[in-house]
Enzyme design. Structure first.
Site: not given
Length: 352
Positions: A146, A299, A328
């Site tokens: 991320s 995601d 995610h």
């Protein structure tokens, strides 16, 4: 991985490095005498060729064995009895590194809203300063997901041949309008808190609760909520998902602060590895390390196609996919799949 060698013992440590000097930021602003909190785990070989550097996500910290316990720890994939594991709290975060609640050396008061804006490139540059301070000449594996993946990609470009493997999970080369939109709505929630604008550490706390609830909708896939938050009886109100999101908001607000959250989401928005480098494709082609881009099939925040783009444009890239209704957040919890993917990645390199 072939990382066996004679070991130079380095104790487990939680440290804080203070950089006496000025960091020139992309915005044109400066940050003076900043600090970076970091942890080291395990042993550095005499050849110093077993460094695993982990970069945390948005609200993570340097205690990587706590939030990635299925991947890092004794008898885990990245084992401190074999690897020297480093994780630093990102600049701007509130877990020991210089952040908006730190003292501004210009007036000896907290920065609050005067803290300079940061980009993922600024964060990568601060990690590079820490690397040099630690005397680490090369990194065997750089890994982050991320926001951590965004910073990792920037740093891989800077490190060039000094990093051998770059593993980028659930991330991208440039933040999409979709992701920026999610971040903006969260900051709007913070702005709506009547305390936001006040010079106090608790400012924006209720707004942060709402922001985290919004974020949770992007961290998970609708299928995950359907499986875990569906009602088992007829209801008109007080739904399980409502309680869950409120709980998650309160949980984060009790351990984080709105200032760092605001700053870090802005840094995520700024991410563009191709800025000033001829575009993302050109910049990615300038990364010489072996890059493993890992996407998550469900995601909805960082789309798997964004990970595929990274793999397709670096010099030595490969793509693998996690299959999970968790969306995610899967990169933080699907340990068995991650270990299989990572093991295959290193075995392929060794020709096995």
């Amino acid at each position: 991985m072939n990382l066996e060698s004679n070991y130079l013992i380095i104790d487990m440590a939680e440290e804080c490095y203070r950089h006496e000097g000025i960091l020139e930021l992309e915005s044109g602003e400066t940050l003076e005498n900043f600090e970076i909190a970091y942890t080291t785990r395990g042993h550095l070989t005499t050849a110093k060729d077993n460094v695993i550097w982990v970069i945390h996500a948005l609200t993570g910290d340097a205690n990587v064995e706590e939030w990635w316990s299925g991947l890092i720890g004794e008898d885990k994939f990245f084992d401190p009895t074999k690897h020297f594991i480093v994780c630093a709290n990102l600049l701007g975060s509130c877990y020991g590194s210089t952040n908006p609640l730190s003292e501004n050396p210009k007036n000896q008061k907290p920065y609050y809203y005067d803290f300079p804006s940061l980009t993922t490139r600024d964060m990568a540059r601060s990690l590079e300063i820490l690397r040099k301070h630690l005397g680490i000449s090369s990194i065997h594996t750089l890994i982050g997901g991320s926001l951590g993946g965004q910073v990792g990609l920037e740093w891989a470009y800077m490190l060039q041949e000094k990093v051998k493997h770059s593993i980028i999970l659930a991330s991208n080369a440039k933040t999409s309008p979709w992701t920026i939109g999610f971040n903006e709505t969260q900051r709007m929630a913070i702005e709506s808190d009547s305390s936001w604008g006040e010079n106090k550490a608790e400012a924006g706390k209720k707004g942060l609760e709402a922001a985290r609830a919004i974020a949770m909708l992007s961290y998970r896939h609708p299928e995950d909520f359907q499986n875990k938050q569906s009602e088992k009886e007829d209801k008109l109100d007080n739904f399980r998902i409502s309680s869950y999101l409120r709980y998650q908001g309160q949980k984060l607000a009790n351990r984080f602060n709105a200032f760092s959250y605001w700053l870090l989401t802005k840094a995520m928005d700024s991410h563009d590895v191709g800025r000033g480098r001829g575009g993302t494709a050109s910049a990615l082609s300038g990364i010489p390390s072996k890059v493993l881009a890992i996407g998550v099939d469900k995601d909805v925040l960082f789309l798997k196609e964004e990970s595929q783009y990274i793999a397709n444009h670096v010099q030595k890239g490969s793509y693998r996919e996690i299959h999970s209704s968790a969306g995610h957040d899967a990169f933080l919890i699907e340990y068995e799949q991650l270990q299989y993917i990572l093991r295959s990645f290193y075995l392929e390199e060794n020709g096995n």
